[in-house]
Design a protein around this motif. Structure first.
Motif, short mmCIF file in Angstrom:
data_model
loop_
_atom_site.label_atom_id
_atom_site.label_comp_id
_atom_site.label_asym_id
_atom_site.label_seq_id
_atom_site.Cartn_x
_atom_site.Cartn_y
_atom_site.Cartn_z
N LYS A 1 -61.07 3.45 -8.48
CA LYS A 1 -59.79 4.14 -8.39
C LYS A 1 -58.74 3.51 -9.31
O LYS A 1 -57.92 4.20 -9.89
N TYR A 2 -58.78 2.19 -9.46
CA TYR A 2 -57.77 1.49 -10.24
C TYR A 2 -58.22 1.21 -11.68
O TYR A 2 -57.42 0.79 -12.51
N LYS B 1 -52.37 -8.22 -5.78
CA LYS B 1 -51.87 -7.70 -4.50
C LYS B 1 -50.43 -7.26 -4.63
O LYS B 1 -50.01 -6.27 -4.03
N SER B 2 -49.67 -8.02 -5.42
CA SER B 2 -48.26 -7.67 -5.59
C SER B 2 -48.10 -6.35 -6.34
O SER B 2 -47.04 -5.74 -6.33
N GLU B 3 -49.18 -5.92 -6.99
CA GLU B 3 -49.15 -4.64 -7.71
C GLU B 3 -49.82 -3.54 -6.89
O GLU B 3 -50.08 -2.45 -7.39
N GLY B 4 -50.12 -3.86 -5.64
CA GLY B 4 -50.67 -2.84 -4.75
C GLY B 4 -52.18 -2.74 -4.75
O GLY B 4 -52.75 -1.78 -4.25
N ILE B 5 -52.85 -3.73 -5.35
CA ILE B 5 -54.31 -3.72 -5.41
C ILE B 5 -54.85 -4.67 -4.35
O ILE B 5 -54.45 -5.83 -4.28
N ARG B 6 -55.76 -4.18 -3.54
CA ARG B 6 -56.32 -5.00 -2.47
C ARG B 6 -57.55 -5.75 -2.97
O ARG B 6 -58.36 -5.21 -3.73
#
Length: 114
Positions: free
Chosen positions: A101-102, A85-90
């Motif tokens: 996408k990731y 999450k801290s890397e923008g991944i939900r």
DNA sequence: TTGCTGACCGACG
DNA sequence: CCGTCGGCCAGCA
């Protein structure tokens, strides 16, 4: 060092190349290092990754469905999920939202030959 | 040394 | 959809 040829070290080398904010799978790493059927060993390598001197971003490695199957090895609570999450991944229900996408496939993004 | 046991995956029934 | 199996290989008793 001569240990560079070892399976584990190959795994660690590839894992360190996973970009911030991206993820890959155990199987993808296994295939990439030429041992397609050793996905379980990639997981085992992640389990020992904390013994490495160099940092290994083990939280960026999930199973092929984008599920955080290794989360319990990061400590009691949701360390792995929080790191992602801290890397923008939900993350929802232990699975990465919009996994495709990731997803970062070393076979497509790297040109290193083992 | 032998024989388990895994943060997996694909194949099969 | 579900359970099971074989393959991979390092570490430990």
């Amino acid at each position: 060092m001569q240990h560079n040829d070892h399976f584990f070290n190959r795994v660690y080398q590839v894992a360190r190349l996973i970009p911030y904010g991206r993820v890959t799978s155990y199987g993808a790493i296994a295939r990439y290092i030429g041992s397609a059927q050793s996905a379980r060993m990639v997981g085992w390598a992640m389990n020992n990754s904390h013994t490495q001197k160099k940092y290994v971003p083990a939280h960026r490695v999930v199973n092929k469905n984008g599920m955080l199957t290794g989360k319990r090895h990061f400590g009691g609570s949701n360390i792995m999920e929080d790191l992602l999450k801290s890397e923008g991944i939900r993350v929802e229900d232990d699975a990465i939202v919009n996994f495709k996408k990731y997803f970062w496939d070393p076979a497509k993004e790297l040109e290193i030959d083992f």
